[in-house]
Design an enzyme around this catalytic site. Structure first.
Site, short mmCIF file in Angstrom:
data_model
loop_
_atom_site.label_atom_id
_atom_site.label_comp_id
_atom_site.label_asym_id
_atom_site.label_seq_id
_atom_site.Cartn_x
_atom_site.Cartn_y
_atom_site.Cartn_z
N GLY A 47 11.85 92.95 37.11
CA GLY A 47 11.51 93.82 38.23
C GLY A 47 11.22 92.98 39.46
O GLY A 47 10.91 91.80 39.36
N GLN A 88 7.80 91.08 47.59
CA GLN A 88 8.14 89.78 46.99
C GLN A 88 9.33 89.10 47.66
O GLN A 88 9.63 87.95 47.37
CB GLN A 88 8.45 89.93 45.50
CG GLN A 88 7.23 90.26 44.67
CD GLN A 88 7.59 90.35 43.21
OE1 GLN A 88 8.08 91.37 42.75
NE2 GLN A 88 7.38 89.26 42.49
N CYS A 97 5.13 86.77 36.70
CA CYS A 97 5.48 87.32 38.01
C CYS A 97 6.41 86.33 38.71
O CYS A 97 6.13 85.13 38.73
CB CYS A 97 4.22 87.53 38.83
SG CYS A 97 4.55 88.20 40.46
N LEU A 98 7.51 86.84 39.27
CA LEU A 98 8.47 85.94 39.92
C LEU A 98 7.85 85.24 41.13
O LEU A 98 8.36 84.21 41.57
CB LEU A 98 9.71 86.72 40.35
CG LEU A 98 10.54 87.32 39.21
CD1 LEU A 98 11.75 88.07 39.78
CD2 LEU A 98 10.99 86.27 38.22
N HIS A 156 3.20 96.96 37.04
CA HIS A 156 3.16 95.63 37.66
C HIS A 156 3.77 95.67 39.06
O HIS A 156 3.19 95.16 40.02
CB HIS A 156 3.92 94.63 36.77
CG HIS A 156 4.00 93.24 37.33
ND1 HIS A 156 3.29 92.18 36.81
CD2 HIS A 156 4.69 92.75 38.39
CE1 HIS A 156 3.54 91.10 37.53
NE2 HIS A 156 4.40 91.42 38.49
N GLU A 157 4.94 96.32 39.17
CA GLU A 157 5.62 96.37 40.47
C GLU A 157 4.85 97.25 41.46
O GLU A 157 4.78 96.94 42.64
CB GLU A 157 7.06 96.87 40.30
CG GLU A 157 7.95 96.02 39.39
CD GLU A 157 7.96 94.54 39.74
OE1 GLU A 157 7.76 94.20 40.92
OE2 GLU A 157 8.12 93.72 38.82
N HIS A 177 2.28 95.40 43.27
CA HIS A 177 2.77 94.63 44.41
C HIS A 177 2.74 95.47 45.70
O HIS A 177 2.50 94.94 46.77
CB HIS A 177 4.20 94.14 44.17
CG HIS A 177 4.28 92.90 43.34
ND1 HIS A 177 3.73 91.70 43.74
CD2 HIS A 177 4.86 92.66 42.14
CE1 HIS A 177 3.97 90.78 42.82
NE2 HIS A 177 4.64 91.34 41.83
ZN ZN Z 1 5.13 90.35 40.11
#
Ligand code: ZN
Length: 244
Positions: free
Chosen positions: A115, A120, A163-164, A205-206, A209
């Site tokens: 995701g 991000q 997390c990216l 999670h997203e 953000h």
């Molecule tokens: Zn993340």
């Protein structure tokens, strides 16, 4: 404590060029806790310099020029302040939005993520994409969630998340098991989905953000200690990049 504030490099802003009396397009503004404004001027304009000026926080002289920016280059890393502030709703469903989502899909796949949320990639807008290839028979199809809302239910379940924007850090986060998500697609059509597994986890999670919340905000004291060095290094790298 996030005292600083960065205007994303991807939001193009018009700011008075302090000391020159004109206007320039800036690619970033960073207000330090001590009250410094660091201004990196867009390389595409004539004004190429970094300007530092002591100003009062909260009175930044700027206005947004374009709401949806140019194509994001890369995934923004912790502790970029764009990750720490709540995102704005998407209001226009146009080609710019479509292009942004296509670019986000590329970046997510390159990074092998499940995701990716718009903040991000430096875009402070309420949208994220999710791709679940765990049960796919054919090629995975990414889903787009614009201006999403969540209804949470069920027990709190622990699960390890990465997390990216914070590579090398994995934290066990307890979240409600079941989620009903309401969102809009790229055509502006409302839809609803439910899940009580992996997708429910990724949605939450997203969604975090979009609220400016990271897994680092959900660390317990043990996680904090275990990841202290990695996070400190990331903060130093960010400082160096901002100075450049
Ligand atoms: Zn993340």
């Amino acid at each position: 404590m996030v005292e600083s504030r960065t205007i994303s490099s991807l939001e193009r802003l018009k700011v008075p060029a302090i000391g020159r009396g004109g206007q320039c397009t800036a690619e970033s503004i960073l207000v330090r806790p001590e009250g410094f404004l660091v201004l990196r001027i867009d390389p595409g304009t004539r004004c190429r310099w970094i300007l530092r000026s002591r100003i009062h926080r909260g009175s930044l002289p700027f206005r947004t020029v374009n709401s949806i920016p140019e194509q994001p280059e890369k995934i923004v890393l912790y502790p970029d302040p764009v990750l720490a502030r709540p995102a704005e709703p998407v209001e226009v469903f146009d080609e710019g939005l479509q292009a942004l989502v296509e670019r986000m899909i590329e970046l997510m796949r390159d990074a092998q993520g499940a995701g990716l949320a718009a903040p991000q990639v430096g875009v402070s807008r309420r949208l994220f994409i999710v791709e679940d290839d765990s049960e796919a028979e054919g090629p995975p199809i990414p889903s787009v969630f614009i201006n999403p809302e969540l209804e949470l239910g069920g027990d709190l379940v622990p699960f390890e998340e990465g997390c990216l924007s914070i590579p090398d850090v994995r934290i066990t986060v307890r979240r409600p098991e079941a989620v009903r998500i309401k969102a809009f697609d790229l055509q502006g059509q409302a839809f609803e989905l439910e899940d009580a597994g992996f997708l429910a986890r990724v949605w939450q999670h997203e969604f975090d953000h979009l609220e400016g919340v990271l897994i680092t905000d959900r660390m317990n004291p043990r996680d904090r200690l275990a990841n202290r060095k990695t996070l400190k290094e990331m903060r130093l790298d960010f400082e160096e990049d901002s100075e450049r």
